[in-house]
Design a protein around this motif. Structure first.
Motif, PDB file in Angstrom:
ATOM      1  N   VAL A 132      -1.285   8.103  -3.419  1.00 37.71           N
ATOM      2  CA  VAL A 132      -1.369   8.229  -1.953  1.00 37.71           C
ATOM      3  C   VAL A 132      -0.039   8.751  -1.388  1.00 37.71           C
ATOM      4  CG1 VAL A 132      -1.525   6.911   0.207  1.00 37.71           C
ATOM      5  CG2 VAL A 132      -3.185   6.504  -1.616  1.00 37.71           C
ATOM      6  N   LEU A 133       1.084   8.248  -1.908  1.00 39.89           N
ATOM      7  CA  LEU A 133       2.405   8.703  -1.457  1.00 39.89           C
ATOM      8  C   LEU A 133       2.574  10.205  -1.674  1.00 39.89           C
ATOM      9  CD1 LEU A 133       5.387   8.194  -0.556  1.00 39.89           C
ATOM     10  CD2 LEU A 133       5.895   7.787  -2.981  1.00 39.89           C
ATOM     11  N   TRP A 134       2.309  10.674  -2.886  1.00 44.55           N
ATOM     12  CA  TRP A 134       2.547  12.081  -3.214  1.00 44.55           C
ATOM     13  C   TRP A 134       1.519  13.009  -2.567  1.00 44.55           C
ATOM     14  CZ3 TRP A 134       6.512  14.581  -5.732  1.00 44.55           C
ATOM     15  CH2 TRP A 134       7.531  13.756  -6.211  1.00 44.55           C
ATOM     16  N   VAL A 135       0.269  12.591  -2.537  1.00 42.89           N
ATOM     17  CA  VAL A 135      -0.756  13.416  -1.869  1.00 42.89           C
ATOM     18  C   VAL A 135      -0.431  13.546  -0.383  1.00 42.89           C
ATOM     19  CG1 VAL A 135      -3.179  13.466  -1.136  1.00 42.89           C
ATOM     20  CG2 VAL A 135      -2.608  12.977  -3.517  1.00 42.89           C
ATOM     21  N   SER A 136      -0.028  12.422   0.235  1.00 39.14           N
ATOM     22  CA  SER A 136       0.336  12.433   1.660  1.00 39.14           C
ATOM     23  C   SER A 136       1.539  13.339   1.902  1.00 39.14           C
ATOM     24  CB  SER A 136       0.661  11.018   2.143  1.00 39.14           C
ATOM     25  OG  SER A 136      -0.411  10.153   1.946  1.00 39.14           O
ATOM     26  N   GLY A 137       2.547  13.225   1.049  1.00 31.93           N
ATOM     27  CA  GLY A 137       3.750  14.031   1.203  1.00 31.93           C
ATOM     28  C   GLY A 137       3.486  15.510   1.063  1.00 31.93           C
ATOM     29  N   ILE A 138       2.687  15.887   0.068  1.00 38.49           N
ATOM     30  CA  ILE A 138       2.408  17.308  -0.173  1.00 38.49           C
ATOM     31  C   ILE A 138       1.507  17.889   0.909  1.00 38.49           C
ATOM     32  CG2 ILE A 138       1.252  18.924  -1.747  1.00 38.49           C
ATOM     33  CD1 ILE A 138       2.261  17.028  -4.050  1.00 38.49           C
ATOM     34  N   TRP A 173       2.341   1.628   3.453  1.00 39.63           N
ATOM     35  CA  TRP A 173       3.723   2.127   3.516  1.00 39.63           C
ATOM     36  C   TRP A 173       3.839   3.473   2.797  1.00 39.63           C
ATOM     37  CZ3 TRP A 173       4.638  -0.468   7.319  1.00 39.63           C
ATOM     38  CH2 TRP A 173       4.614  -1.851   7.390  1.00 39.63           C
ATOM     39  N   ALA A 174       3.103   3.638   1.709  1.00 44.45           N
ATOM     40  CA  ALA A 174       3.104   4.912   0.981  1.00 44.45           C
ATOM     41  C   ALA A 174       2.541   6.033   1.855  1.00 44.45           C
ATOM     42  CB  ALA A 174       2.286   4.782  -0.308  1.00 44.45           C
ATOM     43  N   VAL A 230      10.670  11.479  -4.304  1.00 43.04           N
ATOM     44  CA  VAL A 230      11.230  10.841  -5.498  1.00 43.04           C
ATOM     45  C   VAL A 230      11.897   9.514  -5.131  1.00 43.04           C
ATOM     46  CG1 VAL A 230      13.016  11.013  -7.281  1.00 43.04           C
ATOM     47  CG2 VAL A 230      11.532  12.975  -6.798  1.00 43.04           C
ATOM     48  N   ILE A 231      12.730   9.543  -4.071  1.00 44.01           N
ATOM     49  CA  ILE A 231      13.418   8.323  -3.630  1.00 44.01           C
ATOM     50  C   ILE A 231      12.413   7.287  -3.138  1.00 44.01           C
ATOM     51  CG2 ILE A 231      15.040   7.390  -1.920  1.00 44.01           C
ATOM     52  CD1 ILE A 231      16.581  10.032  -2.111  1.00 44.01           C
ATOM     53  N   SER A 232      11.395   7.732  -2.403  1.00 48.04           N
ATOM     54  CA  SER A 232      10.354   6.813  -1.901  1.00 48.04           C
ATOM     55  C   SER A 232       9.556   6.191  -3.046  1.00 48.04           C
ATOM     56  CB  SER A 232       9.404   7.553  -0.954  1.00 48.04           C
ATOM     57  OG  SER A 232      10.087   8.021   0.187  1.00 48.04           O
ATOM     58  N   THR A 233       9.316   6.970  -4.098  1.00 53.17           N
ATOM     59  CA  THR A 233       8.603   6.456  -5.273  1.00 53.17           C
ATOM     60  C   THR A 233       9.386   5.308  -5.914  1.00 53.17           C
ATOM     61  OG1 THR A 233       7.582   8.608  -5.730  1.00 53.17           O
ATOM     62  CG2 THR A 233       7.701   7.041  -7.556  1.00 53.17           C
ATOM     63  N   ILE A 234      10.686   5.533  -6.074  1.00 57.83           N
ATOM     64  CA  ILE A 234      11.554   4.498  -6.663  1.00 57.83           C
ATOM     65  C   ILE A 234      11.566   3.256  -5.774  1.00 57.83           C
ATOM     66  CG2 ILE A 234      13.930   3.936  -7.338  1.00 57.83           C
ATOM     67  CD1 ILE A 234      14.268   6.970  -7.947  1.00 57.83           C
ATOM     68  N   ILE A 271       9.316   2.235  -3.416  1.00 57.74           N
ATOM     69  CA  ILE A 271       8.026   1.532  -3.392  1.00 57.74           C
ATOM     70  C   ILE A 271       7.775   0.811  -4.713  1.00 57.74           C
ATOM     71  CG2 ILE A 271       5.509   1.886  -3.374  1.00 57.74           C
ATOM     72  CD1 ILE A 271       5.951   3.999  -1.212  1.00 57.74           C
ATOM     73  N   TYR A 272       8.121   1.459  -5.816  1.00 56.67           N
ATOM     74  CA  TYR A 272       7.887   0.842  -7.123  1.00 56.67           C
ATOM     75  C   TYR A 272       8.730  -0.420  -7.292  1.00 56.67           C
ATOM     76  CZ  TYR A 272       7.249   0.251 -12.123  1.00 56.67           C
ATOM     77  OH  TYR A 272       6.939  -0.278 -13.350  1.00 56.67           O
ATOM     78  N   LEU A 273      10.029  -0.329  -6.963  1.00 56.68           N
ATOM     79  CA  LEU A 273      10.914  -1.482  -7.163  1.00 56.68           C
ATOM     80  C   LEU A 273      10.635  -2.607  -6.173  1.00 56.68           C
ATOM     81  CD1 LEU A 273      14.339   0.282  -7.870  1.00 56.68           C
ATOM     82  CD2 LEU A 273      12.783  -0.774  -9.517  1.00 56.68           C
ATOM     83  N   ARG A 274      10.337  -2.254  -4.919  1.00 55.96           N
ATOM     84  CA  ARG A 274      10.186  -3.293  -3.888  1.00 55.96           C
ATOM     85  C   ARG A 274       8.800  -3.940  -3.886  1.00 55.96           C
ATOM     86  NH1 ARG A 274      12.039  -3.315   2.515  1.00 55.96           N
ATOM     87  NH2 ARG A 274      11.237  -5.410   2.936  1.00 55.96           N
ATOM     88  N   TYR A 275       7.744  -3.165  -4.182  1.00 51.43           N
ATOM     89  CA  TYR A 275       6.388  -3.698  -4.059  1.00 51.43           C
ATOM     90  C   TYR A 275       5.608  -3.752  -5.372  1.00 51.43           C
ATOM     91  CZ  TYR A 275       7.555  -2.523   0.761  1.00 51.43           C
ATOM     92  OH  TYR A 275       8.188  -2.408   1.960  1.00 51.43           O
TER      93      TYR A 275
END
Length: 432
Positions: free
Chosen positions: A322-328, A362-363, A414-418, A420-424
């Motif tokens: 969802v994060l990457w599809v939304s971003g692109i 959030w993503a 890339v930063i958002s992926t890191i 979201i992955y670490l925090r959630y």
């Protein structure tokens, strides 16, 4: 047959919105009317089920508040005084423009902020004889990044906040604010590295800037103090929303009406309403109608099913997709219609057993807001800045903008992926 009709009308409307050749509100409303004429849904369905009147009312209220405050000259005063404080030096001015825009976009909204600051900035860059492009780039990036930090900062966040009741103003600030700050600092460094040589070699003449009387733009009438007071009260209400249990839209409407009552002797309501961005509001009405057509015929359900099938229902992969599809996609098309289409898709995930949807929200928010930096049509703020610049003779090339926008978006994702992955996602995995 209804599925095909609704899909074609949506896609064609989307393409016209992308080209920006015809007013976007007319396109969206025309698409919605076609859905009505084809009998896909009724007028009652549109007005009672699909148009999110809470979002429309919230946007309208903020427009009224800012319209009245702008009449006091407060925003012009702040911009000119800051430029004078840094002596017109190009690099400090560049950083300051970013800070002012980001803060303004977070606390007001990004479209309103760029409408206020861009004309002033273009005037200052001409006075100093420095290139406007780095500053326009800074304003666009800062408006989208700053707008991502709060519920009212960017239209996609407003739409998500209205769709998910427990996501409050404070929630956005706590969960999206930190990554927005990280991205803002990263973006400042990126633009500095790209333009430091050009700006450092600029020969400036700050004499005309110093001659400008910032105070002359500030109208120290009772309306100034009333506007500031009501704005502070309204924003405080947003922050306390979760504790006082009053709807955000109700707080915004109360603030707008209070300021209209307090300033009616100095400023007629008719003049305030003339400044409201009615085109934007009607665009939202048409947009909700178009997306409602897709919901009515079941296309949204199928999209949700496709995403779940792609990730095999894996929670972590679904969130990151969802994060990457939304971003692109938000870089290719305006993020407002994209988020309008995605909200019911995310809501549908619950029927597939995904109970905890907050990380996915959030993503979606981060992808849509930060992805809007990729192209000039990625967000409403981008389109507004490009239009203002062109009218001033400082046209922004679509391709030139992309050379800076695409790297920023890829870096953001890339930063958002890191983050979201670490925090959630990592805590979620560890609990399994």
């Amino acid at each position: 047959m209804d599925v095909l009709l609704a899909t074609i009308i949506f896609i064609v409307s989307y393409l016209f919105i992308m080209t920006d050749k015809i007013n976007r509100a007319i396109v969206a409303l025309s698409g919605g009317t076609l859905l009505l004429l084809t009998g896909i849904f009724t007028t009652q369905d549109i007005f009672t089920e699909y148009i999110d009147w809470a979002t429309i009312a919230l946007l309208f209220s903020m427009m009224v508040l800012i319209s009245i405050t702008e009449k006091t000259g407060l925003f012009t005063f702040i911009a000119i005084r800051f430029a004078q404080r840094v002596g017109g030096r190009p690099i400090p001015l560049l950083v300051g423009v970013g800070v002012l825009t980001a803060v303004g976009s977070a606390m007001l909204d990004n479209v309103t902020t760029v409408l206020i600051f861009v004309p002033i900035l273009l005037r200052i860059t001409k006075l100093l004889n420095i290139p406007s492009f780095p500053y326009l780039l800074m304003i666009i990036f800062s408006s989208n990044i700053g707008g991502a930090a709060t519920l009212i900062g960017d239209p996609p966040n407003i739409m998500i906040g209205q769709a998910v009741e427990h996501l409050t103003f404070l929630s956005f600030f706590i969960h999206v604010g930190p990554i927005a700050l990280i991205m803002f600092l990263t973006m400042i460094l990126f633009i500095y590295l790209c333009f430091r040589k050009t700006l450092s070699s600029s020969v400036i003449d700050a004499r005309e800037l110093e001659k400008m009387d910032a105070a002359a733009h500030l109208h120290k009438t009772p309306m100034l103090y009333k506007s500031i007071s009501v704005l502070i009260l309204t924003i405080t209400g947003f922050l306390l929303h979760a504790f006082v249990h009053i709807d955000l839209t109700a707080i915004a409407l109360a603030g707008a009406l209070l300021l209209l009552f307090l300033t009616q002797d100095e400023l007629e309501a008719e003049r305030v309403f003339e400044k409201v961005e009615w085109v934007t509001l009607f665009f939202f009405v048409g947009l909700f109608t178009l997306v409602g057509g897709l919901q009515e015929v079941g296309v949204i359900d199928e999209l949700a099913r496709a995403i779940v099938l792609t990730t095999d229902g894996d929670y972590v992969n679904t969130t990151l997709l969802v994060l990457w599809v939304s971003g692109i996609f938000s870089g290719i098309v305006d993020n407002i219609p994209f988020v309008a289409a995605m909200i019911p898709v995310v809501q549908e995930f619950e029927s597939y057993g995904m109970v905890y949807l907050d990380p996915i929200w959030w993503a979606l928010s981060l992808g849509a807001c930060l992805g809007g930096n990729a192209t000039l049509i990625g967000s409403s703020a981008n389109v507004v800045v490009a239009g203002l610049a062109e009218r001033s003779g400082d046209r922004i090339s679509f391709v030139r903008f992309m050379l800076f926008g695409v790297p920023i978006v890829l870096l953001s994702l890339v930063i958002s992926t890191i983050y979201i992955y670490l925090r959630y996602l990592l805590p979620y995995i560890s609990q399994l």
